[in-house]
Write a protein that holds these residues in place. Sequence first.
Motif, short mmCIF file in Angstrom:
data_model
loop_
_atom_site.label_atom_id
_atom_site.label_comp_id
_atom_site.label_asym_id
_atom_site.label_seq_id
_atom_site.Cartn_x
_atom_site.Cartn_y
_atom_site.Cartn_z
N TYR A 40 25.22 -30.33 37.26
CA TYR A 40 25.10 -29.12 36.43
C TYR A 40 24.48 -29.52 35.11
CZ TYR A 40 29.07 -30.62 33.55
OH TYR A 40 29.89 -31.31 32.69
N SER A 41 23.86 -28.56 34.44
CA SER A 41 23.25 -28.83 33.15
C SER A 41 24.23 -28.50 32.04
CB SER A 41 21.97 -28.01 32.96
OG SER A 41 21.48 -28.13 31.64
N ILE A 42 24.28 -29.36 31.03
CA ILE A 42 25.18 -29.10 29.90
C ILE A 42 24.67 -27.94 29.04
CG2 ILE A 42 25.96 -31.50 29.83
CD1 ILE A 42 24.11 -31.90 27.41
N PHE A 43 23.46 -27.44 29.34
CA PHE A 43 22.90 -26.31 28.59
C PHE A 43 22.99 -25.01 29.38
CE2 PHE A 43 20.65 -30.16 27.21
CZ PHE A 43 20.96 -30.14 25.86
N ASP A 44 23.62 -25.04 30.57
CA ASP A 44 23.82 -23.80 31.32
C ASP A 44 24.63 -22.81 30.50
OD1 ASP A 44 22.39 -24.60 33.48
OD2 ASP A 44 24.11 -25.25 34.69
N LYS A 45 24.34 -21.52 30.69
CA LYS A 45 25.01 -20.42 29.97
C LYS A 45 24.73 -20.46 28.47
CE LYS A 45 28.75 -19.87 33.32
NZ LYS A 45 30.23 -19.73 33.52
N GLY A 46 23.72 -21.24 28.08
CA GLY A 46 23.36 -21.31 26.67
C GLY A 46 22.24 -20.35 26.33
N ILE A 47 21.88 -20.30 25.04
CA ILE A 47 20.88 -19.35 24.58
C ILE A 47 19.49 -19.96 24.49
CG2 ILE A 47 22.56 -18.00 23.28
CD1 ILE A 47 21.56 -19.38 20.77
N VAL A 48 19.36 -21.27 24.73
CA VAL A 48 18.04 -21.90 24.66
C VAL A 48 17.55 -22.29 26.05
CG1 VAL A 48 18.33 -22.76 22.31
CG2 VAL A 48 19.12 -24.15 24.23
N GLY A 49 18.24 -21.82 27.09
CA GLY A 49 17.84 -22.16 28.44
C GLY A 49 18.25 -23.57 28.80
N SER A 50 17.82 -24.02 29.95
CA SER A 50 18.15 -25.39 30.40
C SER A 50 16.93 -25.98 31.08
CB SER A 50 19.33 -25.36 31.37
OG SER A 50 19.05 -24.56 32.50
N PRO A 51 16.79 -27.30 31.03
CA PRO A 51 15.63 -27.96 31.67
C PRO A 51 15.66 -27.78 33.18
CG PRO A 51 16.79 -29.44 30.15
CD PRO A 51 17.68 -28.26 30.37
N ALA A 52 14.48 -27.87 33.78
CA ALA A 52 14.38 -27.77 35.23
C ALA A 52 14.69 -29.12 35.87
CB ALA A 52 12.99 -27.31 35.63
N ARG A 53 15.35 -29.08 37.00
CA ARG A 53 15.71 -30.31 37.72
C ARG A 53 14.74 -30.52 38.86
NH1 ARG A 53 19.46 -31.96 41.77
NH2 ARG A 53 20.02 -29.77 42.15
N GLY A 54 14.31 -31.75 39.04
CA GLY A 54 13.39 -32.08 40.11
C GLY A 54 11.96 -32.22 39.61
N THR A 55 11.28 -33.17 40.16
CA THR A 55 9.88 -33.39 39.79
C THR A 55 9.00 -32.30 40.39
OG1 THR A 55 10.26 -35.78 39.78
CG2 THR A 55 7.97 -35.05 39.89
N VAL A 56 8.07 -31.83 39.59
CA VAL A 56 7.12 -30.80 40.05
C VAL A 56 5.73 -31.40 40.02
CG1 VAL A 56 6.11 -28.55 39.62
CG2 VAL A 56 8.56 -28.92 39.21
N GLY A 57 5.09 -31.44 41.18
CA GLY A 57 3.69 -31.81 41.29
C GLY A 57 3.06 -30.85 42.25
N ALA A 58 2.84 -29.62 41.79
CA ALA A 58 2.49 -28.50 42.68
C ALA A 58 1.05 -28.11 42.52
CB ALA A 58 3.40 -27.30 42.40
N LEU A 59 0.44 -27.86 43.66
CA LEU A 59 -0.90 -27.31 43.70
C LEU A 59 -0.78 -25.81 44.00
CD1 LEU A 59 -3.99 -27.87 43.68
CD2 LEU A 59 -3.83 -28.11 46.16
N GLY A 60 -1.14 -25.01 43.01
CA GLY A 60 -1.03 -23.56 43.19
C GLY A 60 -2.37 -22.93 43.48
N TYR A 61 -2.34 -21.82 44.13
CA TYR A 61 -3.56 -21.11 44.48
C TYR A 61 -3.37 -19.61 44.24
CZ TYR A 61 -0.90 -20.18 48.75
OH TYR A 61 0.07 -19.81 49.64
N ASN A 62 -4.45 -18.98 43.90
CA ASN A 62 -4.46 -17.52 43.72
C ASN A 62 -5.83 -17.01 44.13
OD1 ASN A 62 -3.01 -15.04 42.27
ND2 ASN A 62 -5.17 -14.99 41.73
N ILE A 63 -5.82 -16.03 45.01
CA ILE A 63 -7.07 -15.44 45.49
C ILE A 63 -7.04 -13.95 45.11
CG2 ILE A 63 -8.56 -15.01 47.46
CD1 ILE A 63 -7.18 -17.35 48.87
N GLY A 64 -7.87 -13.58 44.16
CA GLY A 64 -7.97 -12.19 43.75
C GLY A 64 -9.12 -11.49 44.45
N ASN A 65 -8.91 -10.25 44.85
CA ASN A 65 -9.93 -9.50 45.59
C ASN A 65 -10.10 -8.12 44.97
OD1 ASN A 65 -10.40 -11.12 48.38
ND2 ASN A 65 -8.25 -11.26 47.76
#
Length: 863
Positions: free
Chosen positions: A590-615
């Motif tokens: 659990y994050s020690i910043f949960d339920k706080g007013i400044v949010g909490s850091p994300a857990r887990g490494t993110v190396g994501a390739l995102g895509y968006n196709i607009g038409n």
Amino acid sequence: MDKTVFKNILQILIILIFNSFLAQQTPGKLTQNTVINDTIPKKDTIIAGKESLADVLRTKADDIRRDVPKRMIYLNKNAQVKYQDMQIDADYISINETTNMIFARGKLDSLGKKIVEPVLTDQAGKKYETNEFNYNYKTRQAIAYNARTEENQGVIIAVKTKKYNDSMYIMRRADFTTDDYFIKKKDTAADYKLRASHIKLIKGKNTSSLITGPVQMFIEEVPTPLVMPFAILPFSQKRSAGILIPSFGERPDVGFFFNGIGYYQPIGDHFDLKILADIYTKGSYNLRPEMNYVKKYRYSGNFSADIGTTVRGIRGLDNYTKSGTYRIAWRHTQDTKANPFLTFSASVDVVSTKFYNNTINNNYIFNQNVLNTQQNSTLTLTKRFLKLPITITGTASYSQNFATGLSDLRLPQMNVAINQFYLFGSKTGTRSGLIENITVNTGINLTNFVSTNEGELFTKAMWDKLQTGVKNNIGIATNTTVAKYFTFSLGANIDNALTTKTLSRRYDPIANIVVDKVNNKIGGYSTFSTTASLQTMLYGQANFGKNSPIEAIRHMVSPSIGFTYSPDFGAAGFGYFKDYNDANGALTLYSIFDKGIVGSPARGTVGALGYNIGNNIEMKVKSKSDSTGVKKLKIFESLNIAGNYNFAAESHPFSVITVSGQTSLFNNKLSVNTQLAIEPYKILFLPGQDTGIRTEDFGSFSVQGLSVQLSYPLSSELFGEKVDYSKKYSKKGEVRNENYYFDDDNYAHFDQSWTLNVNANYAYSKTLSRFGSTIASIGLDGSLKLTPYWNINGSTHYDMVTKDLAYTRIGFSRDQRSFSINFNWVPFGQYKVYDFFIGIKANILSDALKYKDRSFTQPNAPF
């Protein structure tokens, strides 16, 4: 008697007879100046004194006769008398020089009925019509019968009117109306009138006013139950005090009512005050004070409150309830011209938790405020600088959630924003390349926040729970053109946060619950992420033959790909996460910043390739109605497909695929918005379990969510061309003040316009549920002109899942010549009510009899 004496007597008689003869007027159209109160100087030499204009009567008539012994003057046919600044025109006028009385009478027909009224015109050019009247030209007092007095936009007809002086008139059994048709004598009967047994008319230099005793309203000569103990009607363009007329009706839960009865009082040039009351026969009541203020080119606003008691049921029985409610509101708006560097605004609306469920003010029912689940209040102060690229915004906000009973208070919240700037200058004046296009966005946000219930507000318990947090965000971005057709972008985002509260979590095996403890301990974190994206625009067009109704279809595609990276802030080295053993003994982070007013850091490494196709897909079709011969149709204004693949994820690297679309059909009338969520992994449901498990089996592509919103504004114009009745039908007439056109068979026609707005919503959500949930509803909102001046309007919502009608309102309105009638009805549901209201249109009654609830904060203000 000797000859000398006889001769002297004869001379005296001749002189007297000659003087009497000279005093007589020859019949015909003559003009006469009569000197009042002539005096003969007691001197040997007779000197003709100068006549005072104030003492001269000027008369004119076809036939003038004088009775010298009785000191009477009789004027017949086209008679006119002028005295000082007063003029009388009548068929017959008599003047008594002894009593200084003038009697005037109108022209009579063969049956003795008056067909032309005498008219008195005063110094201001105002005309008074009457059957007959007596006027004392010395005291300027008069008595008139059946007098018609026009005053500003209204007219008064009284059985008997007594004028005491130029500024005060007393009237008995008088009718007052603002009906323009009746004032201009287009109609012999007013569409409405206010009848009072006694009226006092007080005339000032610039303003006048009517003060009445008990007054009753008549509509089309029919008495109504609208009776007031008194009325004060000012005739002035300035704001004036007056009584606020209520609406009336019935609510089954609280009884019959008067809603909005009260008093209006202007206070100086910049303030006004309204005090309203809502009264119900079963004991409920509500007091609603409201103060408006305005200073031209500076600011405007108002304070208002609702303080009342709601009584339901019968005292002594189980269903009897009595509850107090309150609402306090403040609106303040600063004029943009007042100070561009310092602005302040307020939108405060604080209510008791059960206010809308127990409201006594029916306006909240008709405008659907009773359906509110949340109420928000905000105070905002913004400071800008002439030479510094900084904007400081201070905010205090208060949010109430009626479902949970909790209130969120942010006091204060301050944001310091630095305007976007380029990190490096341009060498050529035109920015190019990644380096010259680097921009920086940054700012600091300070927040004090607490979530509490209504009873804890501003107590020690609330202050103990108050959290303080500071957050800084730095955004760096740049872009450049690659290979002429591609846009390449780079970005980095850094978040720094500091808070006065942290969280400790443990499992309590005795109570079998997870216990969270908030520590008064300062803690902070820093996170960062980077992005890189590439996007372009592709066009494709298909052309069709000359004989095809479709000329071409164009497809525009805007694909983009982007890579996002952020490290695992749940790693032990950062210290942002801790663990505890849950009920099964498993180690849980659990994050020690949960339920706080400044949010909490994300857990887990993110190396994501995102895509968006607009038409975007459009079509050109041939059209005779268009001047160019071609009409453009939008098949899809937008159709977007988005998702991502996380290379660093230990499981489920593919995200849910989202498809969203928006378009308009039928000449842009039908608006369609859709959103679709597709799950790429197979969901496994165990026997007896309604919640599934997301497996690693890729390729099932099941629908996890779908929403569709439709909106279509229907109207009579969509189903036919607008008819010009003046050209189609030759005859035009009026039926009970309504204008119609008539065909050859004498049937009446008019523009019977109507509108109907249709809104439909459908939403399906499944996610990991076996059966999912569905929401479907359709809403109607429309109006219909039954006649040129009768209108019916209403709205309703139908829940297609529960098969129930939701909030429904029906309204009728009648636009008369000088007033309007409104009837609103909520036939079923929790807040059943009907309300009847009459509104007079005359501007002179906008403050006195405030049928129009107008204050000077509105656009037509006299400031």
